[in-house]
Structure formats: structure tokens, C-alpha cells
Design an enzyme around this catalytic site. Structure first.
Site, PDB file in Angstrom:
ATOM      1  N   ARG A   1      13.169  -3.527   1.393  1.00  0.00           N
ATOM      2  CA  ARG A   1      11.724  -3.305   1.466  1.00  0.00           C
ATOM      3  C   ARG A   1      11.054  -3.291   0.087  1.00  0.00           C
ATOM      4  O   ARG A   1       9.851  -3.150  -0.002  1.00  0.00           O
ATOM      5  CB  ARG A   1      11.432  -2.002   2.220  1.00  0.00           C
ATOM      6  CG  ARG A   1      11.729  -2.142   3.710  1.00  0.00           C
ATOM      7  CD  ARG A   1      11.163  -1.030   4.580  1.00  0.00           C
ATOM      8  NE  ARG A   1      10.834   0.211   3.925  1.00  0.00           N
ATOM      9  CZ  ARG A   1      11.583   1.311   3.898  1.00  0.00           C
ATOM     10  NH1 ARG A   1      12.745   1.320   4.508  1.00  0.00           N
ATOM     11  NH2 ARG A   1      11.178   2.397   3.287  1.00  0.00           N
ATOM     12  N   ASN A   2      11.848  -3.450  -0.974  1.00  0.00           N
ATOM     13  CA  ASN A   2      11.244  -3.540  -2.301  1.00  0.00           C
ATOM     14  C   ASN A   2      10.556  -4.902  -2.397  1.00  0.00           C
ATOM     15  O   ASN A   2      11.157  -5.927  -2.086  1.00  0.00           O
ATOM     16  CB  ASN A   2      12.307  -3.394  -3.395  1.00  0.00           C
ATOM     17  CG  ASN A   2      11.687  -3.199  -4.755  1.00  0.00           C
ATOM     18  OD1 ASN A   2      10.916  -4.038  -5.227  1.00  0.00           O
ATOM     19  ND2 ASN A   2      12.005  -2.088  -5.392  1.00  0.00           N
ATOM     20  N   ALA A   3       9.313  -4.906  -2.824  1.00  0.00           N
ATOM     21  CA  ALA A   3       8.497  -6.125  -2.844  1.00  0.00           C
ATOM     22  C   ALA A   3       8.673  -6.959  -4.111  1.00  0.00           C
ATOM     23  O   ALA A   3       8.007  -7.983  -4.265  1.00  0.00           O
ATOM     24  CB  ALA A   3       7.021  -5.755  -2.670  1.00  0.00           C
ATOM     25  N   PHE A   4       9.571  -6.554  -5.015  1.00  0.00           N
ATOM     26  CA  PHE A   4       9.680  -7.246  -6.297  1.00  0.00           C
ATOM     27  C   PHE A   4       9.833  -8.754  -6.152  1.00  0.00           C
ATOM     28  O   PHE A   4       9.102  -9.525  -6.786  1.00  0.00           O
ATOM     29  CB  PHE A   4      10.859  -6.700  -7.121  1.00  0.00           C
ATOM     30  CG  PHE A   4      11.038  -7.447  -8.414  1.00  0.00           C
ATOM     31  CD1 PHE A   4      10.254  -7.136  -9.513  1.00  0.00           C
ATOM     32  CD2 PHE A   4      11.949  -8.494  -8.523  1.00  0.00           C
ATOM     33  CE1 PHE A   4      10.381  -7.847 -10.697  1.00  0.00           C
ATOM     34  CE2 PHE A   4      12.088  -9.197  -9.701  1.00  0.00           C
ATOM     35  CZ  PHE A   4      11.301  -8.872 -10.797  1.00  0.00           C
TER      36      PHE A   4
ATOM     37  N   SER B   1       6.832  -1.948  -7.408  1.00  0.00           N
ATOM     38  CA  SER B   1       7.216  -2.803  -6.275  1.00  0.00           C
ATOM     39  C   SER B   1       8.014  -2.016  -5.234  1.00  0.00           C
ATOM     40  O   SER B   1       8.308  -2.526  -4.159  1.00  0.00           O
ATOM     41  CB  SER B   1       8.048  -3.987  -6.770  1.00  0.00           C
ATOM     42  OG  SER B   1       9.264  -3.547  -7.362  1.00  0.00           O
TER      43      SER B   1
END
Length: 164
Positions: free
Chosen positions: A40-43, A141
């Protein structure tokens, strides 16, 4: 009980123009031995927009190669720390990375971007008033930083200007 967490080696080369600094990898990243591995990290979505490629669709090593080819490097401001879980708020006794040493070996570096408030606070303190580098604060992020993706992306998209 807190445990010692160790960060990763920097992902840079002599063509790095933009260095993105996080705080310290979270548990999912440490387990996978990959930067920004939490699903789920948007990086990877955010930086993919900057480089114009769907990085999420690529295997990890190809993601890193794409970043390098785009002039982007990755590292963290904290080399190691006591931390239970993955939250920055749980970091205790941080030991800083050698940012000055790394930057000294990056002849084309123009800008340093900080992924989140803790990275910005620590990174700016470590770098001080380093002339010639643009310092950019980015919204984290991390999924723990509950801000809509499009709001984060509006700020992250500005990184494209640092790569020109």
C-alpha cells in the site's frame, strides 16, 4: 520491545541528479530487502508518474534500473535505529547515514527530495545550508500518511522539473 532495524545501501550512480531520501525502511521492506515493498506504499506509483513508466508492473531490479537511468537515486537519512513496527513515530536512538560522504561522490546531483516529514527534518539538519542543492519536502508515500493519492501526486509530480 524495540529491535534494531538497519537500512539499505544507497541506490545511486555517477549520473544521479535527484536523490530521494526516506527515513528508515519499514518491516515489509526489510523482510523483502526492497525499498518501498509494502503493497500500500504509494512510492512506486508516485515516482512512476515522474519518470513516465508503470514501475509497479516491473520486477524490483528493473524498477531500480529505471530510476538510475532516469537520474534518480534512493537512500535514507537513518542508517539504523531501535524501532518496534514500521512507524516513524516509533523510531528511537537513530544513527544517521553519511549523507555528506554519499553526496561528495555524486558529481551531477542537483536536488535532494525528502519522502515524509521525519526524513525532511533529519535530512535538512544533516545537510544544513548546503549550497548548490535544491531541497524538496514531499508528503510521505507511506500508507500511514493518510492523504489522498492525488494530493500526494500533485506535489511529487513537481520532481519532473528537477530532472530537466
Amino acid at each position: 520491545m524495540p529491535t534494531i532495524k538497519q537500512g539499505f545501501a544507497p541506490v545511486v550512480d555517477e549520473s544521479t541528479r535527484l536523490l530521494i531520501l526516506g527515513s528508515l525502511p519499514g518491516d515489509a521492506s526489510l523482510a523483502a530487502q526492497e525499498y518501498y515493498a509494502h503493497p500500500r506504499n504509494a512510492f512506486w506509483r508516485l515516482i512512476g508518474r515522474v519518470v513516465g513508466k508503470d514501475l509497479c508492473a516491473l520486477p524490483y531490479l528493473e524498477r531500480l534500473a529505471t530510476l538510475k537511468a532516469s537520474g534518480i537515486g534512493l537512500w535514507d537519512v537513518i542508517a539504523s535505529a531501535d524501532r518496534t513496527g514500521s512507524l516513524d513515530a516509533a523510531i528511537r536512538s537513530p544513527r544517521a547515514t553519511d549523507l555528506h560522504g554519499l553526496i561528495a561522490g555524486l558529481p551531477t546531483l542537483k536536488a535532494v527530495a525528502f519522502n515524509g516529514a521525519l526524513a525532511a527534518r533529519n535530512g535538512r539538519r544533516l545537510l544544513g545550508e548546503r549550497s548548490g542543492l535544491t531541497l524538496i519536502d514531499l508528503p510521505s508515500s507511506s500508507p500511514a500518511h493518510a492523504r489522498p493519492f492525488e494530493q500526494k501526486a500533485a506535489v511529487w509530480d513537481q520532481l519532473t522539473f528537477t530532472l530537466r
